[in-house]
Design a protein around this motif. Sequence first.
Motif, PDB file in Angstrom:
ATOM      1  N   GLU A   1       0.804  -1.291  -0.044  1.00 31.16           N
ATOM      2  CA  GLU A   1       0.186   0.023  -0.058  1.00 31.16           C
ATOM      3  C   GLU A   1       0.819   1.149  -0.016  1.00 31.16           C
ATOM      4  N   LEU A   2       1.919   1.273   0.610  1.00 34.33           N
ATOM      5  CA  LEU A   2       3.072   2.412   0.958  1.00 34.33           C
ATOM      6  C   LEU A   2       3.461   2.638  -0.540  1.00 34.33           C
ATOM      7  N   VAL A   3       3.983   1.493  -1.168  1.00 30.05           N
ATOM      8  CA  VAL A   3       4.645   1.657  -2.340  1.00 30.05           C
ATOM      9  C   VAL A   3       3.651   1.996  -3.510  1.00 30.05           C
ATOM     10  N   ASN A   4       2.395   1.602  -3.490  1.00 33.38           N
ATOM     11  CA  ASN A   4       1.416   1.755  -4.445  1.00 33.38           C
ATOM     12  C   ASN A   4       0.846   3.341  -4.466  1.00 33.38           C
TER      13      ASN A   4
ATOM     14  N   LEU B   1      10.127   5.284   0.904  1.00 25.87           N
ATOM     15  CA  LEU B   1      11.272   5.233   0.493  1.00 25.87           C
ATOM     16  C   LEU B   1      12.274   4.292   0.815  1.00 25.87           C
ATOM     17  N   ALA B   2      11.829   3.630   2.068  1.00 28.50           N
ATOM     18  CA  ALA B   2      12.888   2.520   2.689  1.00 28.50           C
ATOM     19  C   ALA B   2      12.306   1.982   3.789  1.00 28.50           C
ATOM     20  N   GLY B   3      12.550   0.664   4.154  1.00 25.27           N
ATOM     21  CA  GLY B   3      11.783   0.166   5.329  1.00 25.27           C
ATOM     22  C   GLY B   3      12.494  -1.266   5.602  1.00 25.27           C
ATOM     23  N   GLU B   4      12.919  -1.552   6.557  1.00 24.56           N
ATOM     24  CA  GLU B   4      13.499  -2.923   7.058  1.00 24.56           C
ATOM     25  C   GLU B   4      13.285  -3.135   8.611  1.00 24.56           C
ATOM     26  N   GLY B   5      13.371  -4.379   8.983  1.00 22.74           N
ATOM     27  CA  GLY B   5      13.452  -5.038  10.228  1.00 22.74           C
ATOM     28  C   GLY B   5      14.737  -4.929  10.667  1.00 22.74           C
ATOM     29  N   LEU B   6      15.076  -4.832  12.120  1.00 31.51           N
ATOM     30  CA  LEU B   6      16.461  -4.882  12.465  1.00 31.51           C
ATOM     31  C   LEU B   6      16.682  -6.164  13.172  1.00 31.51           C
ATOM     32  N   HIS B   7      17.678  -6.656  13.370  1.00 31.76           N
ATOM     33  CA  HIS B   7      18.088  -7.695  14.083  1.00 31.76           C
ATOM     34  C   HIS B   7      18.217  -7.173  15.698  1.00 31.76           C
ATOM     35  N   PRO B   8      18.017  -8.137  16.568  1.00 35.69           N
ATOM     36  CA  PRO B   8      18.284  -7.690  18.181  1.00 35.69           C
ATOM     37  C   PRO B   8      19.485  -6.899  18.316  1.00 35.69           C
ATOM     38  N   SER B   9      19.430  -6.077  19.435  1.00 32.38           N
ATOM     39  CA  SER B   9      20.654  -5.567  19.862  1.00 32.38           C
ATOM     40  C   SER B   9      21.925  -6.300  20.198  1.00 32.38           C
ATOM     41  N   SER B  10      21.473  -7.550  20.623  1.00 33.13           N
ATOM     42  CA  SER B  10      22.656  -8.545  21.027  1.00 33.13           C
ATOM     43  C   SER B  10      23.418  -8.895  19.771  1.00 33.13           C
TER      44      SER B  10
ATOM     45  N   ILE C   1       9.096   7.389   4.971  1.00 34.81           N
ATOM     46  CA  ILE C   1       8.286   7.932   4.076  1.00 34.81           C
ATOM     47  C   ILE C   1       8.346   9.345   3.425  1.00 34.81           C
ATOM     48  N   GLN C   2       7.693   9.499   2.372  1.00 30.67           N
ATOM     49  CA  GLN C   2       7.606  11.058   2.112  1.00 30.67           C
ATOM     50  C   GLN C   2       6.144  11.159   1.871  1.00 30.67           C
ATOM     51  N   VAL C   3       5.706  12.168   2.767  1.00 26.87           N
ATOM     52  CA  VAL C   3       4.442  12.570   2.769  1.00 26.87           C
ATOM     53  C   VAL C   3       4.037  14.281   2.802  1.00 26.87           C
ATOM     54  N   LYS C   4       3.022  14.626   2.860  1.00 30.34           N
ATOM     55  CA  LYS C   4       2.784  16.139   2.723  1.00 30.34           C
ATOM     56  C   LYS C   4       2.659  16.626   4.182  1.00 30.34           C
ATOM     57  N   SER C   5       2.654  15.820   5.312  1.00 26.85           N
ATOM     58  CA  SER C   5       2.468  16.523   6.513  1.00 26.85           C
ATOM     59  C   SER C   5       2.779  15.184   7.735  1.00 26.85           C
TER      60      SER C   5
ATOM     61  N   GLU D   1      -1.777   9.106   9.864  1.00 28.17           N
ATOM     62  CA  GLU D   1      -2.683   8.420   9.229  1.00 28.17           C
ATOM     63  C   GLU D   1      -2.458   6.975   8.738  1.00 28.17           C
ATOM     64  N   TRP D   2      -0.979   7.160   8.262  1.00 24.70           N
ATOM     65  CA  TRP D   2      -0.323   5.681   7.620  1.00 24.70           C
ATOM     66  C   TRP D   2      -0.015   4.775   8.704  1.00 24.70           C
ATOM     67  N   VAL D   3       0.516   5.506   9.667  1.00 20.27           N
ATOM     68  CA  VAL D   3       0.878   4.656  10.871  1.00 20.27           C
ATOM     69  C   VAL D   3      -0.460   3.952  11.485  1.00 20.27           C
ATOM     70  N   LYS D   4      -1.470   4.717  11.492  1.00 17.67           N
ATOM     71  CA  LYS D   4      -2.930   4.202  11.982  1.00 17.67           C
ATOM     72  C   LYS D   4      -3.308   2.958  11.313  1.00 17.67           C
ATOM     73  N   ARG D   5      -2.884   2.698  10.055  1.00 18.70           N
ATOM     74  CA  ARG D   5      -3.265   1.735   8.983  1.00 18.70           C
ATOM     75  C   ARG D   5      -2.504   0.588   9.124  1.00 18.70           C
TER      76      ARG D   5
END
Length: 141
Positions: A33-36, A41-50, A82-86, A92-96
């Motif tokens: 949905e974000l891409v469409n 712009l980018a997004g990733e999960g991260l390994h644990p701090s260990s 992400i790149q959005v207007k405000s 609103e994106w995070v709430k989805r």
Amino acid sequence: MRFMLIVKATPDSEAGKMPKTELLEAMGKFNEELVNAGVLLAGEGLHPSSRGARVHFSGSKRTVIDGPFQETKELIAGFWLIQVKSLAEAIEWVKRCPNPMETDSDIEIRQVFEAEDFGAEFTPELREQEARIASKIAAPV
């Protein structure tokens, strides 16, 4: 406006617990949905701090601290850029977004600085340097 959406770590994410298929599917749908919408712009999960480290700066001295780190609530488990207007649109994106964890969780929203935010201190020479760096990043390797 660019915003970083920061998925805060939980005890489960810090323990390396992997998400279930259903959550991976829901996140994949959200990412599509974000891409469409043309905002991701980018997004990733991260390994644990260990599996990570910190470098502490004190004057010219650098000290490396190996993970894991104690304060789970201060750690990051993943992110989107992400790149959005405000800020309102970012919210609103995070709430989805599906809950990124199997327990209660938080996503922090932080605006990324743009060149104009730095004012006169960001000289024409520094702006030129920034443009050169950005063009190198955008160029295919």
